[in-house]
Every structure is written in structure tokens, then in C-alpha cells.
Design a protein around this motif. Structure first.
Motif, PDB file in Angstrom:
ATOM      1  N   PHE A  10     -13.041 -24.585 -26.395  1.00 20.32           N
ATOM      2  CA  PHE A  10     -13.367 -23.370 -27.267  1.00 20.32           C
ATOM      3  C   PHE A  10     -14.659 -22.802 -27.151  1.00 20.32           C
ATOM      4  O   PHE A  10     -14.863 -21.674 -26.542  1.00 20.32           O
ATOM      5  N   LEU A  14     -15.994 -19.465 -24.886  1.00 20.80           N
ATOM      6  CA  LEU A  14     -16.521 -18.542 -25.662  1.00 20.80           C
ATOM      7  C   LEU A  14     -17.920 -18.013 -25.245  1.00 20.80           C
ATOM      8  O   LEU A  14     -18.281 -17.020 -24.943  1.00 20.80           O
ATOM      9  N   ILE A 360      -7.366 -18.374 -31.188  1.00 19.66           N
ATOM     10  CA  ILE A 360      -7.884 -18.583 -29.906  1.00 19.66           C
ATOM     11  C   ILE A 360      -8.162 -19.991 -29.723  1.00 19.66           C
ATOM     12  O   ILE A 360      -7.734 -20.610 -28.719  1.00 19.66           O
ATOM     13  N   ILE A 363      -5.095 -22.139 -28.791  1.00 13.82           N
ATOM     14  CA  ILE A 363      -4.657 -22.135 -27.366  1.00 13.82           C
ATOM     15  C   ILE A 363      -5.044 -23.240 -26.558  1.00 13.82           C
ATOM     16  O   ILE A 363      -4.232 -23.444 -25.612  1.00 13.82           O
ATOM     17  N   ILE A 376      -7.126 -20.178 -19.013  1.00 17.42           N
ATOM     18  CA  ILE A 376      -7.307 -19.516 -20.553  1.00 17.42           C
ATOM     19  C   ILE A 376      -8.435 -18.738 -20.485  1.00 17.42           C
ATOM     20  O   ILE A 376      -8.513 -17.615 -21.006  1.00 17.42           O
ATOM     21  N   LEU A 380      -8.824 -14.675 -21.298  1.00 21.08           N
ATOM     22  CA  LEU A 380      -9.615 -14.363 -22.484  1.00 21.08           C
ATOM     23  C   LEU A 380     -10.593 -13.225 -21.884  1.00 21.08           C
ATOM     24  O   LEU A 380     -11.005 -12.353 -22.796  1.00 21.08           O
TER      25      LEU A 380
END
Length: 448
Positions: A10, A14, A360, A363, A376, A380
Motif C-alpha cells: 500500500f 501510494l 484502497i 485491495i 493495482i 490506482l
């Protein structure tokens, strides 16, 4: 350990998206000799975790992981630096640059997001290729166990022919989303074609039900992977393929479940395929209608040899990967645009499913897979690009909207107007953020 893997994926995804998005603003700003005062990953409210000034720009990492930013001199943004804006414009400031240069600077972030997504899809096509089953290969139709689909009128054995007039050629990871977004689904049932109209609030119905069950799935055989120690069915062995139960031939797991449900607590005859030979055994059905075995164990090649499905695997050269990746990126972009239309339509009630950072986070899988990670990250990146293009003040799209007005009309909005618009946009964004993350909290509390 699983939570660490999820969190690592994640944060990596990000961070990558934020840094590249902000680079999209930073690079054209520097090319047009516009001063960039700050470049931050995450927000540095009150203090920074790390920071270092290089030249005229302070680079750093904030403590609040809600995004990132570049602070460009002479630009009305979330910093609301009124003191700077009250001074006469300087040649290196954003407000001193021609409108077309300011437009390029503002579009830089979303442009990078879209380019990144397409590059990822091209790279994935080259690295992993494609794996799918043609719809023609589903002689006995698909598995349909999701309550929302059943309530809409679908049944196991249905063949999906088309969604909104678009012919379905292959079964892949995108099919469930196509069905969820569809309005009319053309199916074939027992040799007869018919159209099923999807309810306007189908997504809401699906989300309130069992979301872990796919809308449509592959029908698989009943294959024993292991026999539990508590099971009384010692006659069964790993890799056994169930061919009949209680005198009834079966081909798929869903057929076996129906027979077992009717014979709870009984001992019934069964035929299994073992070492390529049919073997007769007696099986004990427990009170829950199960045999006490773990299922699975057949790979794609074995399914093909048993006459179930032929898994088509296609690899691409680098040059072949380019059009394949571009097509995939285009379809994902259009698909996400359609999802937004559904979300903004109150009749669909899909707005209830808007999620925040926790959604999120969820996911990402609990095991590390680069293929899943890049897939992913690509979607995103598209989502980030599209959302930033929305004509909301405080977003890139809001700045672009005012710049286009200036280019077309020849009149620049006043700084006071832009400041007020920025405040309105910021309040709107905070409201959306609270709503999305509030949805996450609500779902965590009620369990759906």
C-alpha cells in the motif's frame, strides 16, 4: 506478517504514485523557470519527518500520508500563502507565466498518471502475457452463486454472450466488472438466448450481500486436495476426482454440493477417478452436507487433460506488448469513467460504496505478488488521474478550468476570486474525504 505485506504494498504504491504525480508538476515548472519552494511526499502539517533543501527547493517527507504536494511560488494553492500573493509578481512566479505555460504545469501531474498506467500495462503484457478461457469453451455455462446475481435472474449454467451489446469473447479478470457495470446482459440458457436487465441499484444490492463470492466464476470439478484428520472418509485420497454420487453422475463441484445437501448424515456410494482409473468407494456425508475434505489441487494443464477447459496462454514480444498494453489501458480508463458515472447517479446508490484509504489498503493481497501489485498500481494511477481532472477548485482540474476560461476569454480571474474558490474546493474535498473514510468505518462496524 500478512498485515506488514499489505501495508508495504500500500505505502509503496501510494508513494510511487504521489512522487510521480508531483514530478509531473515539478518538471514543467522548472522547464519554464518557475520557482518550486517545496516538494513533499505526504503532508508536513506543523513538522516533517525528513527534509533537505537543495537549491531553491525543500525536499521532504511529511507525517500525514494523505497525499503529497509541490509548492510553486506565486500560485494560489492549499498553502493559501496570502503574504506572498500580496507582493508584486516576480518573474519566477507561477502567476507571471503565460497562461499556456501554467496550463501545462497544471496538467503535468495527471498526464504522468495516465502515461504511468499505460507503461505498466505494456510492461505487464511483456512480462506476464495473457491467460484466459474463451467463452466458447464453457459448454456447460458459468458458476453463479452470488445472491445478487441469483435475485436478478441468473442461474448456474448460463452462458454470458454479451454485455450492453458488446460480445464477450473471453473469461478474464475484467468480466465481473463488466457485468456489474452493465445494463443488459445477453445470456444463453438451455440453448435459448434471452436478455436480463440489470437493476439500477445492482451494485448496492451486491455490496450489501456476500461480496467475497464472484458474480460469475468457472465451474470446477470436485477434486480432493487433502482429507482432514477428523473426516471419516478414509476411502478418499488426495487427487481423487469425484465422478458420481449416489448413482448420479457429476461433472462439477456445484452439482456435488446439491446431492450432498440432500443426503446429510448418510453413507452413499461414489465413483472417483484415481490414477486415471474409475474406483468405487463409499462416502459418509456429515450433518452439514460435507465430506470433510479439502478441495482443489488441479492445475490448468490437468483441467485441460480432463476435458474441462483449455487455458489459452499468450506471450508477447516487446513490440507486440505496446498495442496490447495501450488497448488494456484505454479499456481501463473508459471503464473507470463509466464507474464514476454510476457513482454520481443517486438512483444506483453506488455512492454508498465509495471508500477511503482503508478500502484502497484492502485491495492489496496478504501475499506479495509483483503482478498483482503492478496491476493495482496501474488502476490506482488511472483513478488518481481522473479524480484530479474533476473541475473542483483545489484539484488540478479546478485550476485547469480557470486557466481555460482565461485562455478563451482573455480575462484572468482575480486573486481574491481564486482564493475563495480554493477555500470552497478545499472544504468540498475534506467533505468527500470524511464521507469516503466514514464509509470505511461504517462498513467495518456493521460488517459489510
Amino acid at each position: 506478517m500478512e498485515i506488514i505485506i499489505k501495508l508495504s504494498q500500500f505505502l509503496l504504491s501510494l508513494s510511487l504514485l504521489i512522487i510521480l504525480h508531483e514530478l509531473g508538476h515539478f518538471i514543467p515548472a522548472k522547464l519554464f523557470k518557475t520557482r518550486v519552494e517545496k516538494f513533499y511526499l505526504f503532508f508536513d502539517v506543523k513538522y516533517s519527518l525528513l527534509k533537505k533543501k537543495i537549491g531553491e527547493t525543500e525536499y521532504g517527507i511529511g507525517w500525514l500520508p494523505l497525499g503529497g504536494y509541490v509548492k510553486i511560488s506565486g500560485m494560489i494553492d492549499e498553502s493559501m500563502d496570502k503574504e506572498q500573493m500580496a507582493l508584486p509578481p516576480k518573474p519566477w512566479e507561477f502567476r507571471s507565466k503565460p497562461a499556456w505555460q501554467r496550463l501545462i504545469i497544471m496538467l503535468g501531474g495527471v498526464t504522468v498518471n495516465f502515461i504511468l498506467a499505460f507503461i505498466i500495462y505494456i510492461g505487464m503484457a511483456f512480462a506476464y502475457g495473457d491467460a484466459y478461457i474463451t467463452m466458447e469453451d464453457f459448454k456447460d455455462g458459468l458458476l453463479i452463486e452470488n445472491p445478487a446475481m441469483i435475485n436478478t435472474g441468473f442461474k448456474t449454467g448460463d452462458k454470458i454472450l454479451a454485455v450492453d451489446g458488446n460480445k464477450i469473447v473471453k473469461f478474464d479478470n475484467d468480466l465481473n466488472m463488466e457485468i456489474a457495470m452493465g445494463k443488459e446482459i445477453l445470456i444463453e440458457r438451455n440453448g435459448v438466448q434471452q436478455t436480463i436487465k440489470m437493476p439500477i441499484d445492482f451494485i448496492d444490492n451486491f455490496s450489501r450481500g456476500e461480496k467475497t463470492i464472484a458474480l460469475v466464476d468457472i465451474r470446477v470439478p470436485f477434486v480432493v486436495a487433502a482429507v482432514s484428520e477428523e473426516s471419516k472418509n478414509t476411502a478418499l485420497q488426495p487427487k481423487d476426482v469425484l465422478l458420481s454420487l449416489n448413482g448420479q453422475k457429476i461433472k462439477y463441484l456445484d452439482e456435488a454440493k446439491t446431492i450432498l445437501e440432500k443426503n446429510k448424515g448418510k453413507t452413499i456410494p461414489a465413483t472417483v477417478l484415481r490414477d486415471q482409473k474409475e474406483t468405487q468407494v463409499q462416502v459418509i456425508v456429515n450433518k452439514e452436507g460435507m465430506l470433510g475434505v479439502q478441495l482443489g489441487g488441479l492445475n490448468d494443464e490437468s483441467l485441460g487433460k480432463l476435458g474441462y477447459y483449455k487455458i489459452t496462454k499468450q506471450s508477447y514480444t516487446f513490440l507486440e506488448s505496446i498495442p496490447v498494453g495501450l488497448e488494456k489501458g484505454k479499456n481501463k480508463l473508459i471503464g473507470y469513467g463509466n464507474q464514476l458515472k454510476v457513482m454520481f447517479n443517486p438512483e444506483t446508490k453506488a455512492y454508498k460504496q465509495v471508500g477511503g484509504f482503508y478500502a484502497i489498503f484492502n485491495i492489496f493481497p496478504e501475499t506479495w505478488s509483483w503482478e498483482v501489485f503492478w496491476n493495482i498500481t496501474a488502476i490506482l494511477s488511472i483513478m488518481l488521474g481522473v479524480m484530479n481532472l474533476l473541475p473542483i477548485p483545489a484539484l488540478d482540474g479546478g485550476h485547469v478550468m480557470f486557466l481555460l476560461y482565461e485562455i478563451v476569454s482573455g480575462k484572468k480571474p482575480s486573486d481574491k476570486f481564486l482564493e475563495n474558490a480554493q477555500i470552497v474546493g478545499f472544504v468540498l474535498l475534506i467533505t468527500l474525504l470524511v464521507f469516503a473514510n466514514g464509509n470505511d468505518i461504517y462498513k467495518a462496524i456493521v460488517g459489510r
